[in-house]
Design an enzyme around this catalytic site. Structure first.
Site, PDB file in Angstrom:
ATOM      1  N   PRO A 322       0.954  -1.160  -0.165  1.00 54.47           N
ATOM      2  CA  PRO A 322      -0.030   0.174  -0.055  1.00 54.47           C
ATOM      3  C   PRO A 322       0.693   1.306  -0.132  1.00 54.47           C
ATOM      4  O   PRO A 322       0.331   2.303  -0.154  1.00 54.47           O
ATOM      5  CB  PRO A 322      -0.917  -0.202   1.483  1.00 54.47           C
ATOM      6  CG  PRO A 322       0.135  -0.897   2.161  1.00 54.47           C
ATOM      7  CD  PRO A 322       0.916  -1.835   1.299  1.00 54.47           C
ATOM      8  N   THR A 323       2.218   1.112   0.093  1.00 54.60           N
ATOM      9  CA  THR A 323       2.944   2.437   0.182  1.00 54.60           C
ATOM     10  C   THR A 323       3.329   3.208  -1.091  1.00 54.60           C
ATOM     11  O   THR A 323       3.017   2.594  -2.006  1.00 54.60           O
ATOM     12  CB  THR A 323       4.190   2.375   0.989  1.00 54.60           C
ATOM     13  OG1 THR A 323       5.063   1.439   0.008  1.00 54.60           O
ATOM     14  CG2 THR A 323       3.985   1.441   2.393  1.00 54.60           C
ATOM     15  N   CYS A 324       3.547   4.261  -1.063  1.00 55.48           N
ATOM     16  CA  CYS A 324       3.918   5.243  -2.252  1.00 55.48           C
ATOM     17  C   CYS A 324       5.476   5.132  -2.470  1.00 55.48           C
ATOM     18  O   CYS A 324       6.276   6.050  -2.859  1.00 55.48           O
ATOM     19  CB  CYS A 324       3.511   6.540  -2.039  1.00 55.48           C
ATOM     20  SG  CYS A 324       1.900   6.748  -1.678  1.00 55.48           S
ATOM     21  N   ASP A 325       5.897   3.742  -2.510  1.00 58.93           N
ATOM     22  CA  ASP A 325       7.267   3.397  -3.179  1.00 58.93           C
ATOM     23  C   ASP A 325       7.098   2.566  -4.260  1.00 58.93           C
ATOM     24  O   ASP A 325       6.633   1.387  -3.927  1.00 58.93           O
ATOM     25  CB  ASP A 325       8.047   3.123  -1.897  1.00 58.93           C
ATOM     26  CG  ASP A 325       9.479   2.940  -2.189  1.00 58.93           C
ATOM     27  OD1 ASP A 325       9.878   2.315  -3.304  1.00 58.93           O
ATOM     28  OD2 ASP A 325      10.354   3.358  -1.453  1.00 58.93           O
ATOM     29  N   ASN A 366       5.273   6.039   5.559  1.00 63.65           N
ATOM     30  CA  ASN A 366       4.115   6.565   4.833  1.00 63.65           C
ATOM     31  C   ASN A 366       2.818   6.472   6.068  1.00 63.65           C
ATOM     32  O   ASN A 366       1.854   6.519   5.668  1.00 63.65           O
ATOM     33  CB  ASN A 366       3.491   5.499   3.921  1.00 63.65           C
ATOM     34  CG  ASN A 366       3.674   6.166   2.608  1.00 63.65           C
ATOM     35  OD1 ASN A 366       3.239   5.602   1.662  1.00 63.65           O
ATOM     36  ND2 ASN A 366       4.408   7.174   2.440  1.00 63.65           N
TER      37      ASN A 366
END
Ligand SMILES: *Cc1c(COP(=O)(O)O)cnc(C)c1O
Length: 376
Positions: A322-325, A366
Site C-alpha cells: 500500500p505504500t507510495c514507493d 507512509n
C-alpha cells in the site's frame, strides 16, 4: 494454518494487517528438531522471530539461543535463558558489545576475520571462539552469500592465532543458506570442517564443536524435506567425516522453528488495471515489503495466499503493497494467480509468515504502523 489461528481471527476480527502465531506449532517444531538430532543442541536464531512469547517457550523447553546484538542477548536473558545458553553468533560486532556480553557471562563468540578475533581477545580474554567458514549457499532460496565466513585455510590460521591470543579455539560454524532444500548441502560443509579439525589436531589444537547453522526450510508453496530427513543426512555425514570421534554439534534453526507457526491477515485495498487492454490486474494489499514482507525481495520467498473466494477461477495478477514507493511490489516478474472474483475489502491469509516478518516491518513508513502481532 491451524484451527486455533482461524478461530482467533474470527473471534477477534482484528483491524488492519496482523500476524498471528500459534505457539503450539513452535512447540512441535522444537520437539521435531530435538528428536531429529538427539545429540545436537538447538540454538534458536533469535532474529527469525524475537517475540518474548516465542523466546520464553523455547527457553522453557531447553533451547539455547543464537544472538546477533546486545538487545537480542537481553531478550534471551529476559526469556529465562542463562548466559551459558547464549551464543554471540554475529561475526560483525562492536568491541564494546563483546565486552558487555562477556561481562554478562556470555562466553561463546563467532568470528570470521583477524580484526574481529583481536577485538574478542582484547575484551573477552579466555572466551570460546568459533570461526565461520564461507558456504556458497547453492540450493538455498535465501542464500547468505559471501557476506559471512572466510576460506578454510584462513579459518585454520585464525584458530591457531586464537589459541596464541589466549582464547579457546572452540570450533567451526557454517550456514548453508536459508530455506535450503537440498538435504545434502550440509555434507559438503562437514567434509571441509572435518579437514580443518584434522589439520589443527596435527598442530596440537583440538577443536570441540561444529555449529551447523540454520537453513532448515519452511513449506511455502511446495513441499520441503522433513526435518527428520535432514537429521538422518547430517548424522550420516558426521559419521562419514568424523568416524567414531564425533564432535559436539549445534544447529541454529530460525525459519524452520517459527515459519509455519504464523499467518498474516491482510485486506485487499484496491484492484485496478493500467489501461483498458491491460492483461494483468494489480491487486494492492494493506501490507507489502515495508509492512513485513521483505523476503519477497527479488521474489525470493513466495508465500501461500488463501482468499475467501478460493475455488473460483484464477487469473495471475501483480501483487503490491500500500505504500507510495514503487519498490513496494511483491510479485510482478512472476505474477500471482488469485481468483477473478476477488473484491476490494476481502481479507486474505498469507501463510507460513512466522519467520522474518514482524521485525522487518517499518516503524511508520507512509504512516503505516508496524505489524500487529498476536501470540496464541
Ligand atoms: C539467520 C541465521 C540463522 C537462521 O537461519 P535459518 O535459515 O532461518 O534457519 C542461523 N545462524 C545464523 C548465524 C544466522 O545468521
Amino acid at each position: 494454518m491451524t484451527d486455533r489461528i482461524r478461530e482467533f481471527l474470527s473471534a477477534r476480527q482484528p483491524e488492519g494487517p496482523c500476524l498471528v502465531v500459534d505457539l503450539d506449532v513452535v512447540r512441535d517444531n522444537y520437539t521435531t528438531f530435538a528428536n531429529a538430532l538427539p545429540d545436537t543442541r538447538v540454538f534458536y536464531a533469535v532474529k527469525a522471530n524475537p517475540a518474548p512469547q516465542v523466546l520464553s517457550l523455547l527457553a522453557d523447553m531447553g533451547s539455547c539461543f543464537d544472538t546477533a546484538s546486545m538487545p537480542e542477548i537481553e531478550m534471551a536473558l529476559a526469556a529465562g535463558a542463562t548466559p551459558d545458553r547464549i551464543s554471540f553468533g554475529n561475526t560483525i560486532k562492536k568491541e564494546r558489545d563483546i565486552e558487555r556480553a562477556w561481562g554478562m557471562g556470555v562466553s561463546l563468540f563467532a568470528f570470521d576475520s583477524e580484526a574481529e578475533l583481536e577485538k574478542i581477545a582484547r575484551v573477552a580474554p579466555g572466551a570460546k571462539v568459533f570461526c565461520r567458514i564461507l558456504c556458497d549457499g547453492e540450493g538455498a532460496e535465501w542464500p547468505l552469500s559471501r557476506k559471512f565466513g572466510c576460506v578454510p585455510d584462513m579459518a585454520i590460521e585464525l584458530l591457531e592465532r586464537a589459541w596464541r591470543l589466549g582464547l579457546k579455539p572452540h570450533g567451526i560454524s557454517f550456514h548453508v543458506g536459508s530455506q535450503q532444500k537440498n538435504v545434502h548441502a550440509y555434507d559438503d560443509a562437514l567434509a571441509i570442517v572435518a579437514r580443518i579439525f584434522r589439520t589443527l589436531a596435527e598442530r596440537g589444537i583440538e577443536l570441540k564443536m561444529v555449529n551447523m547453522g540454520g537453513g532448515f526450510p519452511t513449506r511455502y508453496l511446495r513441499d520441503v524435506p522433513a526435518v527428520k530427513t535432514y537429521g538422518e543426512a547430517i548424522h550420516t555425514s558426521l559419521m562419514n567425516h568424523f568416524g567414531n570421534r564425533l564432535p559436539e554439534t549445534i544447529i541454529e534453526p530460525g525459519r524452520g522453528m517459527v515459519g509455519n507457526a504464523g499467518v498474516l491477515q491482510a485486506e485487499v485495498v484496491l484492484i485496478a488495471k493500467k489501461s483498458a487492454e491491460d492483461r494483468l490486474r494489480w491487486v494492492y494489499l494493506d501490507i507489502g515489503k515495508f509492512g513485513g514482507l521483505a523476503e519477497t525481495m527479488d521474489e525470493a520467498i513466495r508465500y501461500p495466499i488463501e482468499t475467501p473466494r478460493d475455488g473460483d477461477a484464477l487469473e495471475p495478477c501483480i501483487l503490491a503493497g500500500p505504500t507510495c514507493d514503487s519498490a513496494d511490489v511483491l510479485y510482478e516478474k512472476n505474477p500471482y494467480p488469485l481468483p477473478i472474483s476477488l473484491e476490494i475489502g476481502d481479507k486474505v491469509l498469507i501463510a507460513a509468515t512466522g519467520a522474518y516478518t514482524s521485525t522487518y516491518s517499518a516503524v511508520a513508513f507512509n504512516g503505516f504502523p508496524p505489524l500487529q502481532q498476536f501470540y496464541i
